[in-house]
Design a protein around this motif. Structure first.
Motif, PDB file in Angstrom:
ATOM      1  N   UNK A 178       0.812  -1.211   0.000  1.00 37.30           N
ATOM      2  CA  UNK A 178       0.000   0.000   0.000  1.00 37.30           C
ATOM      3  C   UNK A 178       0.850   1.269   0.000  1.00 37.30           C
ATOM      4  N   UNK A 179       2.090   1.141   0.478  1.00 37.70           N
ATOM      5  CA  UNK A 179       3.033   2.261   0.498  1.00 37.70           C
ATOM      6  C   UNK A 179       4.337   1.798  -0.158  1.00 37.70           C
ATOM      7  N   UNK A 199      -4.025   0.761  -3.895  1.00 38.88           N
ATOM      8  CA  UNK A 199      -4.773  -0.493  -3.813  1.00 38.88           C
ATOM      9  C   UNK A 199      -4.681  -1.185  -5.168  1.00 38.88           C
ATOM     10  N   UNK A 200      -4.742  -2.497  -5.145  1.00 35.95           N
ATOM     11  CA  UNK A 200      -4.440  -3.285  -6.339  1.00 35.95           C
ATOM     12  C   UNK A 200      -5.593  -4.205  -6.719  1.00 35.95           C
ATOM     13  N   UNK A 257      -4.285  -7.354   2.365  1.00 34.42           N
ATOM     14  CA  UNK A 257      -4.907  -6.104   2.802  1.00 34.42           C
ATOM     15  C   UNK A 257      -4.816  -5.018   1.734  1.00 34.42           C
ATOM     16  N   UNK A 258      -3.876  -5.160   0.796  1.00 33.20           N
ATOM     17  CA  UNK A 258      -3.682  -4.152  -0.244  1.00 33.20           C
ATOM     18  C   UNK A 258      -4.562  -4.388  -1.467  1.00 33.20           C
ATOM     19  N   UNK A 259      -5.313  -5.492  -1.490  1.00 28.52           N
ATOM     20  CA  UNK A 259      -6.187  -5.782  -2.636  1.00 28.52           C
ATOM     21  C   UNK A 259      -7.466  -4.948  -2.568  1.00 28.52           C
ATOM     22  N   UNK A 260      -7.944  -4.551  -3.717  1.00 26.70           N
ATOM     23  CA  UNK A 260      -9.226  -3.853  -3.807  1.00 26.70           C
ATOM     24  C   UNK A 260     -10.351  -4.803  -3.365  1.00 26.70           C
TER      25      UNK A 260
END
Length: 326
Positions: A195-196, A227-228, A254-257
């Motif tokens: 995310x970062x 977000x991915x 957690x970074x998935x859309x």
């Protein structure tokens, strides 16, 4: 041929014997894991080319077969990625583009081979993360100089490149497409939060966009918190020990859309399971990476809170290589 990478070792019998260094009941301590610095040192000696990153298999059919299989897998799971009708997605044009820019993370991306040939043709934005300095800089150079088809340079004198730039601009105006962007980041995966992507341990190598300044859609690779739609991991997670790997997968999730069609793809070589179907892993001292068995990967996924929705064996690979699974 470049030095043999772990993924290019013969798929021999991996049954452990009593008293062996790995898996012995007499050993009370865990097997040695990968040393990050040794892995970087190994890859620093490899040519920054397709043939180099593929361990000498880059000049034959292997990259073309492998890339095609990856794209077909993506399209079969996310049919809306297809820009034109085909047997997998017969009516993709009936579905409007989402309001957000479709964004994918390519980790351990090397010189950007997978980004260039698999991901960029299907997605709007790519965050490319690679720890080896000469690899990530070679990818940035090739992309910024217009060598990547989907990122043609508007400054080139080549007529075909100029035609592609004009076509992309027209597609944006007609609502048929968007300009492409790739963000090149130098960083390892230990303690990495997708995310970062550019934190205090990372170096922003550069951003390549085409057509320059003409971008449609919301969000994407340059947001403060990215977000991915997809996170793609190929031939790189062997350089992480079990704890680091599970932590990375948890953070990647957690970074998935939010939604049903957003995935983490893992494409790696697999050795055989231990007797009884028990997962196991073996350390290659040369490049300091682990080759995991099928069950060992499944154990990692489940521990990270992930569900395996599909599994494929990569066909068309040379017999002397470990089995490649996605």
């Amino acid at each position: 041929m470049a030095p043999d990478a772990k993924r290019h070792k013969p798929n021999t019998n991996t049954t452990s014997k009593p008293g062996s260094a790995l898996g012995s009941a007499l050993k009370k301590k865990a097997p040695p894991g990968p040393v990050y610095e040794k892995g970087i040192e190994y890859w620093d000696k490899v040519d920054a080319s397709v043939n180099g990153v593929l361990g000498g298999y880059g000049e034959g059919p292997v990259p073309h077969i492998e890339q095609l299989s990856s794209r077909l897998l993506l399209l079969s799971l996310i049919p809306s990625l297809s820009p034109f009708p085909n047997p997998l997605t017969p009516e993709p044009t009936l579905r409007p583009l989402p309001s957000h820019r479709r964004t994918v993370l390519d980790v351990g991306a090397g010189i950007g081979r997978v980004t260039r040939h698999v991901l960029l043709p299907l997605f709007d934005d790519v965050v490319l993360v690679e720890p080896v300095d000469k690899f990530v800089r070679e990818g940035y150079r090739a992309a910024s100089e217009g060598e990547w088809r989907d990122l043609p340079s508007g400054t080139s004198n080549d007529l075909e490149q100029k035609r592609r730039v004009e076509q992309q601009r027209q597609d944006i105006k007609d609502g048929k497409g968007r300009g492409k962007r790739v963000r090149f980041v130098k960083r390892g995966l230990q303690d990495f939060d997708p995310r970062e992507p550019v934190d205090d341990q990372a170096e922003e190598v550069g951003l390549v966009a085409s057509p320059k300044g003409e971008i449609g859609g919301e969000g994407g690779c340059i947001e403060d918190e990215v977000v991915y739609d997809v996170i793609w991991c190929q031939w790189c997670l062997g350089h992480m020990n079990h704890e680091d790997l599970v932590n990375f997968l948890r953070t990647a999730k957690k970074a998935l859309r939010e939604g049903d069609d957003h995935y983490i793809f893992v494409k790696e070589n697999c050795c055989d399971d231990a007797p009884g179907g028990v997962g196991q892993e073996f350390l290659d001292e040369e490049d300091s990476s682990l080759t995991r068995s099928h069950q060992k990967w499944v154990d990692c996924f489940h521990e990270a809170g992930l569900t395996v929705v599909r599994e494929e064996i990569q066909q068309g690979m040379p017999d002397e290589l470990f089995v490649v699974k996605t």
